[in-house]
Write an enzyme that holds these catalytic residues in place. Sequence first.
Site, PDB file in Angstrom:
ATOM      1  N   ASP A   1     -11.354   3.133   4.456  1.00  0.00           N
ATOM      2  CA  ASP A   1     -11.727   1.727   4.294  1.00  0.00           C
ATOM      3  C   ASP A   1     -13.243   1.539   4.240  1.00  0.00           C
ATOM      4  O   ASP A   1     -13.722   0.459   3.904  1.00  0.00           O
ATOM      5  CB  ASP A   1     -11.156   0.888   5.442  1.00  0.00           C
TER       6      ASP A   1
ATOM      7  N   GLN B   1      -4.604  -1.275   9.733  1.00  0.00           N
ATOM      8  CA  GLN B   1      -4.408  -2.583   9.110  1.00  0.00           C
ATOM      9  C   GLN B   1      -4.950  -3.673  10.031  1.00  0.00           C
ATOM     10  O   GLN B   1      -4.529  -3.804  11.178  1.00  0.00           O
ATOM     11  CB  GLN B   1      -2.924  -2.820   8.823  1.00  0.00           C
TER      12      GLN B   1
ATOM     13  N   LYS C   1       0.830  -1.205   0.000  1.00  0.00           N
ATOM     14  CA  LYS C   1       0.000   0.000   0.000  1.00  0.00           C
ATOM     15  C   LYS C   1       0.864   1.253   0.000  1.00  0.00           C
ATOM     16  O   LYS C   1       0.573   2.226  -0.711  1.00  0.00           O
ATOM     17  CB  LYS C   1      -0.945  -0.016   1.206  1.00  0.00           C
TER      18      LYS C   1
END
Length: 289
Positions: A122, A99, A55
């Site tokens: 997200d 994460q 990422k």
Amino acid sequence: MTEKARILDGKAISQKVRDEVRSEVTALAQKGIRPGLAVVLVGDDPASQVYVRNKGRACHEVGITVFDHHLPTQTTKADLLALILRLNADPAVHGILLQLPIPATLPTSEILDSIDPQKDVDGLLEANVGRLWLSRPRFVPCTPLGVMRILAEAGTKLAGARALVVGRSILVGRPMAALLLAADASVTICHSKSLDLFDRVAESDVVVAAIGKPQAIPGRFIKPGATVIDVGINRTEAGHLVGDVEFSVAVERASAITPVPGGVGPLTIAMLLSNTVLAAKLRHGLVTA
């Protein structure tokens, strides 16, 4: 002889999205805006470290600033919440990515809920989930958003189509169903307790498989001419990567299908980049949502 399905190249579509994001980042830079993404990793899970590294690399390639925060496994809830609150208040941080998974000693839901919904790239917070189901999306989870981009690039007609989502996770299955419903598809969700999965597969024009079980959907049940999007990525005992659909048979019946690997996976990171740019635009009043 039956013609094989068109292979939907996720890598090529992902590159197209990244090129679009790079252009948007360049345009924002001319206004003095540099999109910033804070990535928070707790612990030393090897898979999570790889994901975070990928990422970060993708962000750098398109010009998004990355703020890495790698915390030890023994990090306390108070310390992690304090970091999230600092990132919420930091004007240089437009998106926050926690994460997952985080260590079991930490309350995942409570930590996620502490993220500013305007920085929830997200799309996991209640505010953004609710907006999605109200057809007023702001941030949409990256994988289902990527699936919609694949379907758009494929020219798949969704209005009036019978669409089946196999899986009901908060990351993929449920938001996927909401997006397909918003696109005027007639949506069915099947899951581990469904008794008629294969019957539903056989009647569906679009199948999105996201259950995480290797080749759980035999290819012979795919409706001729259907579009198959395989979100699953599983490693067999022989070490091969396969999806949730039996590809070798499904490719003979479908009109279009994503491969595993190289299908949906590359779009997940690409859509994270897109969501981060959206967050920057929202923060500076360039768009409304």
